[in-house]
Design a protein around this motif. Structure first.
Motif, short mmCIF file in Angstrom:
data_model
loop_
_atom_site.label_atom_id
_atom_site.label_comp_id
_atom_site.label_asym_id
_atom_site.label_seq_id
_atom_site.Cartn_x
_atom_site.Cartn_y
_atom_site.Cartn_z
N TYR A 149 0.90 -1.14 -0.12
CA TYR A 149 0.14 0.00 0.01
C TYR A 149 0.86 1.34 0.01
CZ TYR A 149 -3.14 3.76 1.48
OH TYR A 149 -3.96 4.99 1.47
N ALA A 209 -6.69 2.57 -4.32
CA ALA A 209 -6.12 1.85 -3.56
C ALA A 209 -6.39 2.11 -1.91
CB ALA A 209 -4.57 1.93 -3.57
N SER A 210 -6.75 3.18 -1.78
CA SER A 210 -6.96 3.91 -0.47
C SER A 210 -8.67 3.63 0.13
CB SER A 210 -6.63 5.38 -0.18
OG SER A 210 -5.48 5.50 -0.70
N THR A 248 -8.25 -0.27 1.54
CA THR A 248 -7.12 -1.00 1.80
C THR A 248 -6.69 -0.70 3.41
OG1 THR A 248 -6.38 -1.24 -0.43
CG2 THR A 248 -4.70 -1.31 1.17
N ILE A 266 -5.55 -3.69 -4.48
CA ILE A 266 -4.20 -3.82 -3.79
C ILE A 266 -2.88 -4.05 -4.81
CG2 ILE A 266 -2.46 -4.77 -2.22
CD1 ILE A 266 -4.62 -5.39 -0.31
#
Length: 315
Positions: free
Chosen positions: A38, A77-78, A81, A280
Motif C-alpha cells: 500500500y 487503493a485507499s 485497503t 491492492i
C-alpha cells in the motif's frame, strides 16, 4: 403497510467482514505485506503525478491522462485497503453501516472513472498512431480536460445509478460479509427482501459495462496493432511498447471486474483473491508497468529525484 413495518425493523448498524484467512500468523504476515504494498502504491502513483505535472517534456495528452489515472489509482487503493490492513490485526473485524456503503460507493465511483480513463487513453493512442498529422488538433488541451471531466461525471453516474438500489434495502438480521470489504453482490444478499431485481441491476450496470468496455478496448488496440504491423522503424516499435503496457493494464483491471460481476459460478475464495488483486495489486502494477517500460518517464523521474536531493542538500 407491511413494507413500512419491515423497514422500521431494520436493526443492522454494522457489518462483520470475514477477512482473508483465519490463521493469526498468516494475518500478521499479510499485515506486513499489504502495508508495504500500500505504501509503495501511494508513493509510486504520487511520484507519477508529481513527475507528469512538473516536467515540461511530459506535457502531452498521453501523460496528462496517465497522471490522472495514477491519481485515481491512489484513491482506488485507499478506499478500503487501510481498513482491511487494520482488520488483519483486529479480533473483531467490523465496519459501520455508513462505512460499508461508503466503500461500495467509492469502489464503483472510482472504478467507473478508471474505466473511462482507460478508454480515453486508448482513443489517444488511436489518434496518435492512425491520425498522427491531426493528433495535436484532435487531442487538444480542451479535449483532454473534457475527457477527464467526463470520466468523473460518468463514474458518479455509474455509482449513483445502482448504489441507491442496495442502500434502500431492509437489513434486519444477517450482517456477515464474506469478503475483505463491502461490495454490492455480497451485501445485497444480506437484505431481508427479494433482491432479484437488484442483482439484475448489478449485472446490467457493473458487469455488462465492464465487459463492453473491455471488448471495445481490445478491438481498438487490435486495430491499432494492425495499423503499425507492417512498420519496423523506431517509432512503431515505441508505439508497440506503449500499447503493450496499456493492454496489460486493461486486462489486469477488467479481468477481476468481469469475473466478480458476471461469472455465474461464484466461488468465495476466488472472489476474495480477485478483491485483493483489484484493490491492492492492480494500483501498484500501473506505475510499475508504465515506468519500467517508458524511458521518458524514467528519465523525468530521475531529474525530479535529483532536484529533490539537491534542494535537501542546500537546506
Amino acid at each position: 403497510m407491511d413494507s413500512v413495518k419491515q423497514l422500521n425493523q431494520s436493526q443492522v448498524t454494522e457489518f462483520i467482514l470475514t477477512g482473508l484467512v483465519s490463521s493469526q500468523k498468516i494475518q500478521f504476515l499479510l499485515f506486513a505485506l499489504f502495508s508495504v504494498i500500500y505504501l509503495a502504491t501511494v508513493l509510486g502513483n504520487l511520484l507519477i503525478v508529481v513527475t507528469v505535472f512538473n516536467t515540461p517534456s511530459l506535457n502531452t495528452p498521453m501523460y496528462f491522462l496517465l497522471g490522472n489515472l495514477s491519481f485515481v489509482d491512489m484513491m482506488l487503493a485507499s478506499f478500503a485497503t487501510p481498513k482491511m490492513i487494520v482488520n488483519l490485526v483486529k479480533k473483531h473485524k467490523t465496519i459501520s453501516f455508513t462505512g460499508c456503503f461508503t466503500q461500495i460507493f467509492l469502489l464503483h465511483f472510482l472504478g467507473g472513472i478508471e474505466m473511462v480513463l482507460l478508454v480515453s487513453m486508448a482513443y489517444d493512442r488511436y489518434v496518435a498512431i492512425c491520425k498522427p498529422l491531426h493528433y495535436m488538433t484532435i487531442m487538444s488541451k480542451k479535449t483532454c480536460i473534457l475527457l477527464v471531466a467526463a470520466s468523473w461525471f460518468l463514474g458518479l453516474l455509474h455509482a449513483g445509478l445502482q448504489v441507491p438500489f442496495v442502500v434502500n434495502l431492509p437489513f434486519c438480521g444477517p450482517n456477515v460479509v464474506d469478503s475483505i470489504f463491502c461490495d454490492m453482490p455480497l451485501v445485497s444478499k444480506l437484505a431481508c427482501a427479494d433482491t432479484y431485481i437488484v442483482q439484475i441491476v448489478i449485472v446490467a450496470n457493473s458487469g455488462m459495462i465492464s465487459l463492453s468496455c473491455f471488448l471495445l478496448l481490445l478491438i481498438s488496440y487490435s486495430l491499432i496493432f494492425i495499423t503499425i504491423r507492417s512498420h519496423s522503424t523506431a517509432g512503431p516499435s515505441k508505439a508497440r511498447s506503449t500499447l503493450t503496457a496499456h493492454i496489460t493494464v486493461v486486462i489486469l483491471f477488467f479481468g477481476p471486474c468481469i469475473i466478480i460481476y458476471i461469472w455465474p459460478f461464484s466461488n468465495h475464495s476466488v472472489d476474495k483473491f480477485l478483491a485483493v488483486f483489484y484493490t491492492i495489486v492492480t494500483p501498484i502494477l500501473n506505475p510499475i508497468i508504465y515506468t519500467l517500460r517508458n524511458k521518458e518517464m524514467k528519465t523525468a523521474m530521475k531529474k525530479i529525484w535529483s532536484s529533490f536531493v539537491s534542494s535537501r542538500e542546500d537546506t
